[in-house]
Design a protein around this motif. Structure first.
Motif, short mmCIF file in Angstrom:
data_model
loop_
_atom_site.label_atom_id
_atom_site.label_comp_id
_atom_site.label_asym_id
_atom_site.label_seq_id
_atom_site.Cartn_x
_atom_site.Cartn_y
_atom_site.Cartn_z
N ASN A 124 80.54 60.28 42.62
CA ASN A 124 81.05 61.43 41.86
C ASN A 124 80.55 62.74 42.47
OD1 ASN A 124 78.47 62.11 40.79
ND2 ASN A 124 78.75 60.70 39.06
N THR A 125 81.04 63.82 41.91
CA THR A 125 80.79 65.15 42.47
C THR A 125 79.31 65.54 42.43
OG1 THR A 125 81.38 66.03 40.31
CG2 THR A 125 83.09 66.10 42.03
N THR A 126 78.54 64.95 41.54
CA THR A 126 77.11 65.25 41.47
C THR A 126 76.32 64.46 42.51
OG1 THR A 126 77.36 65.57 39.08
CG2 THR A 126 75.10 65.30 39.92
N ILE A 127 76.65 63.21 42.66
CA ILE A 127 75.87 62.31 43.52
C ILE A 127 76.27 62.43 44.99
CG2 ILE A 127 75.38 59.86 43.98
CD1 ILE A 127 73.98 61.01 41.51
N ALA A 128 77.53 62.70 45.25
CA ALA A 128 78.00 62.73 46.64
C ALA A 128 77.17 63.69 47.52
CB ALA A 128 79.49 63.08 46.70
N PRO A 129 76.93 64.94 47.09
CA PRO A 129 76.15 65.83 47.96
C PRO A 129 74.72 65.34 48.17
CG PRO A 129 77.14 67.04 46.11
CD PRO A 129 77.38 65.60 45.86
N LEU A 130 74.20 64.56 47.23
CA LEU A 130 72.81 64.12 47.32
C LEU A 130 72.63 62.87 48.18
CD1 LEU A 130 71.91 64.55 43.52
CD2 LEU A 130 71.16 66.04 45.40
N TYR A 131 73.51 61.87 48.01
CA TYR A 131 73.23 60.57 48.61
C TYR A 131 74.37 59.95 49.41
CZ TYR A 131 69.25 60.92 45.47
OH TYR A 131 68.12 61.37 44.84
N LEU A 132 75.55 60.56 49.44
CA LEU A 132 76.66 59.90 50.12
C LEU A 132 76.37 59.71 51.61
CD1 LEU A 132 79.44 58.63 50.15
CD2 LEU A 132 80.46 60.90 50.25
N ASP A 133 75.89 60.77 52.27
CA ASP A 133 75.61 60.64 53.71
C ASP A 133 74.59 59.54 53.99
OD1 ASP A 133 77.38 62.63 54.21
OD2 ASP A 133 75.87 64.18 54.62
N LYS A 134 73.59 59.50 53.13
CA LYS A 134 72.53 58.49 53.30
C LYS A 134 73.11 57.07 53.19
CE LYS A 134 67.75 57.98 51.58
NZ LYS A 134 67.02 58.68 52.66
N VAL A 135 73.99 56.90 52.23
CA VAL A 135 74.58 55.57 52.03
C VAL A 135 75.53 55.22 53.19
CG1 VAL A 135 76.17 54.25 50.57
CG2 VAL A 135 74.27 55.52 49.54
N VAL A 136 76.32 56.18 53.63
CA VAL A 136 77.21 55.93 54.77
C VAL A 136 76.37 55.55 56.00
CG1 VAL A 136 78.88 56.96 56.36
CG2 VAL A 136 79.06 57.40 53.90
N ASP A 137 75.25 56.26 56.18
CA ASP A 137 74.36 55.94 57.29
C ASP A 137 73.81 54.52 57.15
OD1 ASP A 137 72.76 56.70 59.65
OD2 ASP A 137 71.08 56.45 58.26
N ALA A 138 73.39 54.18 55.94
CA ALA A 138 72.84 52.84 55.71
C ALA A 138 73.88 51.76 55.99
CB ALA A 138 72.31 52.72 54.28
N LEU A 139 75.15 52.07 55.72
CA LEU A 139 76.22 51.09 55.92
C LEU A 139 76.60 50.94 57.39
CD1 LEU A 139 78.45 52.14 52.91
CD2 LEU A 139 77.47 49.86 53.20
N THR A 140 76.46 52.03 58.14
CA THR A 140 77.03 52.03 59.50
C THR A 140 75.99 51.98 60.62
OG1 THR A 140 77.09 54.44 59.41
CG2 THR A 140 79.12 53.27 58.83
N ARG A 141 74.73 52.30 60.33
CA ARG A 141 73.74 52.36 61.42
C ARG A 141 73.63 51.00 62.12
NH1 ARG A 141 67.89 53.52 59.75
NH2 ARG A 141 69.03 54.49 58.04
N GLY A 142 73.80 51.00 63.41
CA GLY A 142 73.75 49.75 64.18
C GLY A 142 74.92 48.82 63.89
N ASN A 143 75.94 49.33 63.25
CA ASN A 143 77.04 48.50 62.77
C ASN A 143 78.35 49.26 62.94
OD1 ASN A 143 78.16 46.25 61.56
ND2 ASN A 143 77.75 46.92 59.49
N PRO A 144 78.70 49.59 64.21
CA PRO A 144 79.81 50.52 64.44
C PRO A 144 81.19 49.97 64.07
CG PRO A 144 79.03 49.59 66.51
CD PRO A 144 78.08 49.12 65.46
N ASN A 145 81.28 48.67 63.85
CA ASN A 145 82.59 48.09 63.51
C ASN A 145 83.02 48.37 62.08
OD1 ASN A 145 83.02 46.97 66.02
ND2 ASN A 145 81.89 45.10 65.49
N VAL A 146 82.08 48.83 61.26
CA VAL A 146 82.41 49.08 59.86
C VAL A 146 82.93 50.50 59.69
CG1 VAL A 146 81.34 49.52 57.61
CG2 VAL A 146 80.91 47.37 58.79
N SER A 147 84.06 50.63 59.01
CA SER A 147 84.53 51.98 58.68
C SER A 147 84.36 52.20 57.19
CB SER A 147 85.99 52.15 59.10
OG SER A 147 86.83 51.40 58.25
N VAL A 148 83.89 53.40 56.84
CA VAL A 148 83.57 53.71 55.45
C VAL A 148 84.45 54.83 54.94
CG1 VAL A 148 81.74 54.40 53.86
CG2 VAL A 148 81.17 53.02 55.86
N GLU A 149 85.18 54.55 53.89
CA GLU A 149 85.96 55.58 53.19
C GLU A 149 85.21 55.93 51.92
OE1 GLU A 149 88.77 56.80 54.33
OE2 GLU A 149 89.16 55.35 55.96
#
Lengths: 447, 447
Positions: A124-149
């Motif tokens: 949501n609009t409150t959480i995205a600025p705080l943690y979205l980048d961190k979560v996208v990083d956690a999902l993709t670091r060392g794992n370039p085949n995953v695409s995150v929307e």
């Protein structure tokens, strides 16, 4: 006590999908080795004066075998600590709850539960600025085949509706997600419930992961697979039972949680003590100021103990045939407040707190508990800065009309969770003197 | 044949929730005693050249033990006949399909599957005037404690959307239905899919019963628990796997079915023959004129044999991990026609018929079947007055864009059901020469 046991036996006799035999799960007989740091009472024993004693007491302490070592090591090593693990035991739908500090920095933890190559993060609009980048990083670091929307929804209970849900489906379809994708719920209870229901319904069911960022979601709503949205006439009336692949509780996300949200979550923590865990309630009485001051050890213990209670109950009664309904202490009155007063005016835990006081008042009027419990409940809620009465605008009629469509109504009879017996005991029953309900509503409403 | 078997093994290896051991179900070893009246070939044997032969062949003939006696008695005694019963074997979610004439006059049949005291009949503007009173009577006769509400939806595939679904929830909530209620789907596939999804989602799941009134629904959509609604970008993209309490097929309801709807349903009947039941296809080749002329015995046999095929497949692969996808022969192309051409312009079976011709054409281009099968498929569809090509307005681009969001896409790869080997054999695979798909689309589209 005898009648308490009877009431439970009655409700349990009609349940399905529950396996009471401990023989079927070899994990139950594992050696247990648990020490908790920083808990004020130093105790994590359970009060288990009720059904399925032996299984419950075994389940209650099922944590990661290396939890002791890990929690000792983790002092001062915030981001490298392995998590405490609480297992939700549901056969082939079992899953772990990871609890700890810095877990979003441990990308392998999240990645091992991602299925397929595409992920949709719902936040949501409150959480995205705080943690979205961190979560996208956690999902993709060392794992370039995953695409995150991602899809960023408006924040608040009042948006937990079909219109907002459709935004998740639209994004999933536009992103051409297929059955082998994974949805990630990043946020509080509203996000978890909506993302979970979207995952249950998209292509008739895709995998999903819960990353709860509020106390409310970490101790309650992210665990157990209840998903859904509200209807203008009642809360959570449309939804599904749908279990996640895992729940990842990074306690660091509480650093940004507003005080009012923190207190709201504590209403559910208090609930676990009241319905089934007197020792935990006593621990809370000793540690409420620490919890309100965000002492990390006190919060971590409260979250872990709450998840253990929730996991036990869900394992025994996934589809709420009986026992699971007891987790709704105060919720029938609370839902009436949320629906009648307008979704989002009060936080869920605030409404539950007032609802708990009403359920406790009614239990006392029925002669099922003594006055000391009434006082202790009021006192602890006040110390948690939670309301102990409904909003002044709530009328008896508003309560009655919303409670009539509560999910716990069966063949027209409203069943309630009420305390009965010593602290830590409750019943889920439709067999109570209607006058007590009428009197409680009258006592808490001006008209 | 070897590669056919391999393709199936591959897809089955990833499935879950499937029990391949016949030991676990004592019913499988029941003595079987089946005679069918009026079937042109006098044969109901299966061609089973594929996996799980012994179990499938046992399951295929599992009908009510007294079916023979009953079907002999029933000649000339339309309303008093006991039904033929086909069982869908899904553990504790198993349920019967009742098939017969006059079943809606046998109120005890329906009533024994109603849970609770409140029923919501979901139907449409076409079916309500014809059968709603009869169904209400069947639900309430001799059973005054049951109250029946109804919601009458607009008729047609284009209304199978969230807006219409909300009408069902609104009615259920306004009627104060609780978890112990029963939803009844009275109508064709659209009604069954929507009512089923509403039942799956209302209060996180209530009981429901299917009363299909079209050939399409009786032979296919009412059986197996696939429920859902369409999204503007694709068919059935939002839904749930949710099994009914029973399916009640009163073949008398076909008396009012328009010819075009009858033919549409036969597209699915033909499908069963092509993917797994060559003998049934041969029977259809001998009896297509009888089916089109609504010969009641021919129709009853086609429905029963189709339900048996469907029940077998669903029992082996409820959640469509592999085998079940084969039921979608022609559907990927067909869904593209329905979505691209506009929901409701063509009936589902009409789109499936054209899609089947395209899938067969592609199978031939791949060298997987010989030309005689291509001809036989075209011939039988023409005799059933079904289309053998998509609408002229469909372009290659329209097919491609809709097929990209098909539920059978996995990690970006479109898997298709294609015929391979002798009549009655198919594969579900993403391993095919892309040129064959391109060529098939080019052959059937002007641009």
């Amino acid at each position: 006590m005898a009648s308490t046991t009877n009431a439970f036996s009655l409700s349990l006799s009609s349940k399905s999908n529950t396996n009471l035999s401990s023989d079927s799960n070899p994990k139950l007989n594992k050696p247990l080795n648990l020490t908790l740091r920083g808990s004020g009472s130093g105790s994590c024993e359970l009060s288990l004066g009720r059904l399925a004693l032996s299984r419950s007491s075994q389940l209650s302490r099922r944590v990661c075998p290396n939890a002791t070592r890990v929690m000792d090591q983790s002092v001062g090593e915030k981001s490298s600590a392995a998590p405490t693990i609480v297992e939700v035991d549901l056969g082939n739908r079992s899953y772990p709850i990871y609890i700890g500090s810095g877990l979003l920095d441990q990308h392998e933890l999240l990645q091992k539960h991602v299925h397929g190559k595409k992920v949709l993060v719902v936040t949501n609009t409150t959480i995205a600025p705080l943690y979205l980048d961190k979560v996208v990083d956690a999902l993709t670091r060392g794992n370039p085949n995953v695409s995150v929307e991602n899809v960023i929804l408006p924040d608040g209970e009042k948006y937990k509706n079909m219109e907002t849900l459709m935004k998740v489906f639209n994004k999933a379809i536009e992103s051409r997600l297929d059955r082998r994708c994974t949805f990630v719920a990043l946020g509080g209870g509203v996000i978890g419930d909506m993302c979970g229901f979207a995952a249950a319904s998209f292509l008739r069911g895709v995998n999903f992961i819960q990353i709860p960022t509020t106390v409310m979601a970490q101790v309650d709503s992210s665990v157990g697979g209840k998903t859904g949205i509200n209807h203008p006439l009642g809360k959570n009336l449309i939804g599904a039972f749908f279990q996640p692949q895992c729940v990842l509780v990074d306690t660091d996300t509480l650093d940004t949680l507003p005080d009012r949200e923190l207190a709201s979550g504590l209403a559910e923590v208090i609930k676990y003590g009241l319905i089934r865990d007197a020792k935990f309630f006593e621990w809370q009485e000793k540690n409420m100021e620490k919890l309100m001051a965000r002492d990390p050890y006190a919060l971590a213990y409260a979250i872990k103990r709450s998840c253990e209670n929730k996991a036990e109950v869900v394992s025994l009664d996934e589809k709420e045939s009986g026992l699971r309904a007891t987790l709704n202490l105060g919720h029938t009155f609370g839902h009436a407040i949320e629906t009648g007063f307008g979704y989002g005016e009060w936080l869920h835990g605030e409404a539950v707190a007032a609802g708990t006081v009403m359920a406790v008042d009614m239990s006392y009027r029925l002669g099922w508990i003594d006055s000391s419990i009434v006082k202790r409940v009021n006192d602890i809620l006040l110390r948690a800065k939670l309301p102990t009465a409904p909003p002044e605008t709530m009328t008896v009629e508003m309560f009655k009309s919303v409670m009539a469509v509560d999910k716990k109504v069966a063949d027209g009879l409203l069943r309630l969770i009420l305390l009965k017996g010593p602290l830590g005991n409750c019943v889920f029953t439709g067999e109570y003197d209607r006058k007590a309900l009428v009197d409680t509503l009258a006592a808490f409403c001006k008209s």
